[in-house]
Design an enzyme around this catalytic site. Structure first.
Site, PDB file in Angstrom:
ATOM      1  CG  ASP A  17      19.159  -2.030   6.788  1.00 46.84           C
ATOM      2  OD1 ASP A  17      18.731  -2.824   5.932  1.00 46.84           O
ATOM      3  OD2 ASP A  17      19.305  -0.819   6.560  1.00 46.84           O
ATOM      4  CG  HIS A 208      19.784   4.137   6.729  1.00 39.62           C
ATOM      5  ND1 HIS A 208      19.574   3.344   7.844  1.00 39.62           N
ATOM      6  CD2 HIS A 208      19.653   3.298   5.668  1.00 39.62           C
ATOM      7  CE1 HIS A 208      19.340   2.098   7.472  1.00 39.62           C
ATOM      8  NE2 HIS A 208      19.374   2.041   6.154  1.00 39.62           N
ATOM      9  CG  HIS A 210      22.005   0.407   2.267  1.00 38.61           C
ATOM     10  ND1 HIS A 210      21.907  -0.908   2.674  1.00 38.61           N
ATOM     11  CD2 HIS A 210      21.036   1.069   2.934  1.00 38.61           C
ATOM     12  CE1 HIS A 210      20.907  -1.017   3.545  1.00 38.61           C
ATOM     13  NE2 HIS A 210      20.364   0.169   3.713  1.00 38.61           N
ATOM     14  CB  CYS A 241      16.313  -3.272   1.517  1.00 36.01           C
ATOM     15  SG  CYS A 241      14.517  -3.202   1.529  1.00 36.01           S
ATOM     16  CG  ASN A 250      23.014  -0.726   6.608  1.00 32.31           C
ATOM     17  OD1 ASN A 250      22.614  -1.867   6.737  1.00 32.31           O
ATOM     18  ND2 ASN A 250      22.210   0.307   6.509  1.00 32.31           N
TER      19      ASN A 250
HETATM   20  P1  HMG Z   1      -0.032  -6.103   4.356  1.00 26.16           P
HETATM   21  O1  HMG Z   1      -0.006  -7.507   3.874  1.00 26.16           O
HETATM   22  O2  HMG Z   1      -0.544  -5.029   3.441  1.00 26.16           O
HETATM   23  O3  HMG Z   1      -0.739  -6.010   5.791  1.00 26.16           O
HETATM   24  O4  HMG Z   1       1.473  -5.726   4.753  1.00 26.16           O
HETATM   25  P2  HMG Z   1      -2.274  -5.969   6.153  1.00 26.16           P
HETATM   26  O5  HMG Z   1      -2.492  -4.748   6.980  1.00 26.16           O
HETATM   27  O6  HMG Z   1      -3.132  -6.159   4.947  1.00 26.16           O
HETATM   28  O7  HMG Z   1      -2.446  -7.256   7.088  1.00 26.16           O
HETATM   29  C1  HMG Z   1      -2.429  -8.587   6.597  1.00 26.16           C
HETATM   30  C2  HMG Z   1      -2.249  -9.571   7.745  1.00 26.16           C
HETATM   31  O8  HMG Z   1      -0.946  -9.415   8.284  1.00 26.16           O
HETATM   32  C3  HMG Z   1      -3.208  -9.366   8.913  1.00 26.16           C
HETATM   33  O9  HMG Z   1      -3.446 -10.654   9.469  1.00 26.16           O
HETATM   34  C4  HMG Z   1      -2.403  -8.585   9.904  1.00 26.16           C
HETATM   35  O10 HMG Z   1      -2.783  -8.763  11.254  1.00 26.16           O
HETATM   36  C5  HMG Z   1      -1.018  -9.150   9.677  1.00 26.16           C
HETATM   37  P3  HMG Z   1      -4.845 -11.395   9.206  1.00 26.16           P
HETATM   38  O11 HMG Z   1      -5.876 -10.445   9.732  1.00 26.16           O
HETATM   39  O12 HMG Z   1      -4.901 -11.575   7.722  1.00 26.16           O
HETATM   40  O13 HMG Z   1      -4.668 -12.673   9.986  1.00 26.16           O
HETATM   41  N1  HMG Z   1       0.005  -8.119   9.979  1.00 26.16           N
HETATM   42  C6  HMG Z   1       1.021  -8.258  10.852  1.00 26.16           C
HETATM   43  N2  HMG Z   1       1.416  -9.286  11.627  1.00 26.16           N
HETATM   44  C7  HMG Z   1       2.491  -9.055  12.423  1.00 26.16           C
HETATM   45  N3  HMG Z   1       3.171  -7.874  12.463  1.00 26.16           N
HETATM   46  C8  HMG Z   1       2.803  -6.847  11.687  1.00 26.16           C
HETATM   47  C9  HMG Z   1       1.691  -7.029  10.854  1.00 26.16           C
HETATM   48  N4  HMG Z   1       1.094  -6.218   9.957  1.00 26.16           N
HETATM   49  C10 HMG Z   1       0.052  -6.893   9.443  1.00 26.16           C
HETATM   50  N5  HMG Z   1       3.453  -5.689  11.731  1.00 26.16           N
HETATM   51  C11 HMG Z   1       3.109  -4.439   5.922  1.00 26.16           C
HETATM   52  C12 HMG Z   1       1.814  -4.406   5.131  1.00 26.16           C
HETATM   53  C13 HMG Z   1       3.585  -3.004   6.102  1.00 26.16           C
HETATM   54  C14 HMG Z   1       2.843  -5.051   7.280  1.00 26.16           C
HETATM   55  C15 HMG Z   1       4.151  -5.274   5.148  1.00 26.16           C
HETATM   56  O14 HMG Z   1       4.275  -4.721   3.870  1.00 26.16           O
HETATM   57  C16 HMG Z   1       5.505  -5.254   5.814  1.00 26.16           C
HETATM   58  O15 HMG Z   1       5.684  -5.846   6.868  1.00 26.16           O
HETATM   59  N6  HMG Z   1       6.485  -4.568   5.197  1.00 26.16           N
HETATM   60  C17 HMG Z   1       7.806  -4.406   5.788  1.00 26.16           C
HETATM   61  C18 HMG Z   1       8.838  -4.682   4.756  1.00 26.16           C
HETATM   62  C19 HMG Z   1      10.200  -4.513   5.343  1.00 26.16           C
HETATM   63  O16 HMG Z   1      10.428  -4.732   6.520  1.00 26.16           O
HETATM   64  N7  HMG Z   1      11.159  -4.124   4.483  1.00 26.16           N
HETATM   65  C20 HMG Z   1      12.515  -3.966   4.880  1.00 26.16           C
HETATM   66  C21 HMG Z   1      12.718  -2.862   5.842  1.00 26.16           C
HETATM   67  S1  HMG Z   1      12.700  -1.263   5.096  1.00 26.16           S
HETATM   68  C22 HMG Z   1      14.364  -0.951   4.748  1.00 26.16           C
HETATM   69  O17 HMG Z   1      15.172  -1.832   4.816  1.00 26.16           O
HETATM   70  C23 HMG Z   1      14.765   0.449   4.415  1.00 26.16           C
HETATM   71  C24 HMG Z   1      15.488   1.138   5.578  1.00 26.16           C
HETATM   72  O18 HMG Z   1      16.611   0.385   6.008  1.00 26.16           O
HETATM   73  C25 HMG Z   1      15.950   2.539   5.165  1.00 26.16           C
HETATM   74  C26 HMG Z   1      16.700   2.548   3.830  1.00 26.16           C
HETATM   75  O19 HMG Z   1      17.686   1.787   3.674  1.00 26.16           O
HETATM   76  O20 HMG Z   1      16.269   3.315   2.987  1.00 26.16           O
HETATM   77  C27 HMG Z   1      14.562   1.320   6.786  1.00 26.16           C
HETATM   78 MG    MG Z   2      18.541   0.372   5.030  1.00 29.16          MG
END
Ligand code: HMG
Ligand code: MG
Length: 306
Positions: A17, A208, A210, A241, A250
């Protein structure tokens, strides 16, 4: 009001994070150095990275190499955020000890963060929970925006309650409640746990927090009075984020640990070793980490003696 717990468990989320929102690129080697230093502090769980889409969060595109490079310490659990089956496959190959799946309590945040609806995100995590359980890998379920959403404002707590129930029904035993944008005050935390009464007891939840408005430690304190004993925090207070504009880091691990120790609450963490770990990343980022306890300690070290 209950008294403070005897001990609390802290999951260090700084390497995930904390680093996911940094403008300055950080080398894989430096991330490994940070995690290795954190592994020496007494922390029992470290969220080391995220197997998310590299285009969505380029800062963590080296998650596979980070897991390859760290020196694992016995008794420390190395976990990672996993948003979909592709992420799960990568995480399994990397040898994670636990995966963290995610959804949110508001549609707009869920869409912006994971490119799908709340229902879509829950459907995505079902096979991950199934595979992980079959492999004996623990699953934590994050629910973001449990108090407020950066796009929709205050959260409807009955939605949080329903999502918690669904996660528990699908076999996720650890629920992490995300106060994603860091605006909560202590009364919000009490309302949250009141709304979850009968579904999730405070002692079974992870909070969790922030710290955008500077009230995260006050919220953690209120949570402890409600019975919460598991918290996420990040070294030095790193964080934010990319899909929650304006959200700060955080709750700082140093602030939580320092407060806990002053209150006689055990954490199992060596404060000075924690500060040393944070120093690794402060130097690299060339910034001042925001944790008050960290800064106070650092200033005392550098103040010339009279
Ligand atoms: P998408 O673009 O909808 O994915 O993303 P898709 O399923 O349509 O796939 C598109 C392409 O990406 C495909 O490749 C997949 O293979 C590839 P292609 O066939 O076109 O060559 N792909 C990947 N490659 C590597 N690793 C992967 C992956 N997934 C698909 N995992 C997705 C959907 C969920 C993947 C995207 O939206 C994403 O990665 N989101 C994450 C965002 C994120 O990390 N945000 C920050 C963290 S959350 C947070 O901070 C909150 C938290 O701390 C709690 C709080 O504070 O509340 C946890
Ligand atoms: Mg967080």
């Amino acid at each position: 009001m209950t008294s403070f717990p005897k001990q609390i468990q802290i999951t260090e989320v700084g390497p995930r994070d904390g680093l996911q929102n940094q403008a300055k690129p950080i080398s894989t080697q430096k991330k490994i150095e940070l995690i290795d230093a954190l592994s020496q502090t007494g922390l029992k769980t470290i969220e080391a990275s995220a197997f998310v889409h590299p285009k969505w969060v380029p800062q963590l595109s080296d998650a596979d190499d980070v897991f390859e490079g760290i020196q694992r310490v016995d008794g420390v659990k190395y976990t990672a955020l996993v948003p979909n089956e592709r992420g799960w496959t990568r995480a399994l190959a990397a040898g994670v000890d636990e995966v963290a799946v995610l959804t949110a309590a508001t549609e707009t945040f869920c869409q912006r963060n994971t490119n799908t609806s709340i229902e879509g995100s829950i459907q995505r995590l079902l096979p991950i929970v199934e595979h992980a359980t079959a492999c004996g890998i623990d699953v934590r379920g994050y629910i973001s925006c449990v108090i407020e959403c950066p796009y929709e404002g205050p959260t409807n707590l009955s939605v949080v309650r329903k999502i918690v129930q669904r996660m528990l029904d699908m076999g996720i035993s650890t629920i992490a409640l995300g106060e994603t944008i860091g605006v909560a005050v202590p009364s919000d935390i009490r309302r949250l746990y009141h709304a979850l009464d009968g579904v999730l007891s405070p002692s079974d939840s992870v909070l969790h927090l922030h710290d955008t408005h500077g009230n995260a430690l006050a919220c953690a304190t209120e949570a402890m009075h409600c019975g919460v004993a598991q918290f996420d925090s990040s070294c030095g207070g790193l964080g934010g984020c990319p899909y929650a504009p304006g959200a700060a880091g955080n709750l700082a691990t140093e602030d939580l640990v320092s407060f806990a120790h002053e209150q006689g609450i055990e954490t199992g963490i060596d404060f000075e070793k924690l500060v040393s770990a944070s120093r690794v990343i402060e130097k690299e980022l060339d910034c001042n980490l925001r944790s008050t306890a960290y800064r106070t300690f650092q200033d005392a070290q550098t103040r010339p003696s009279e």
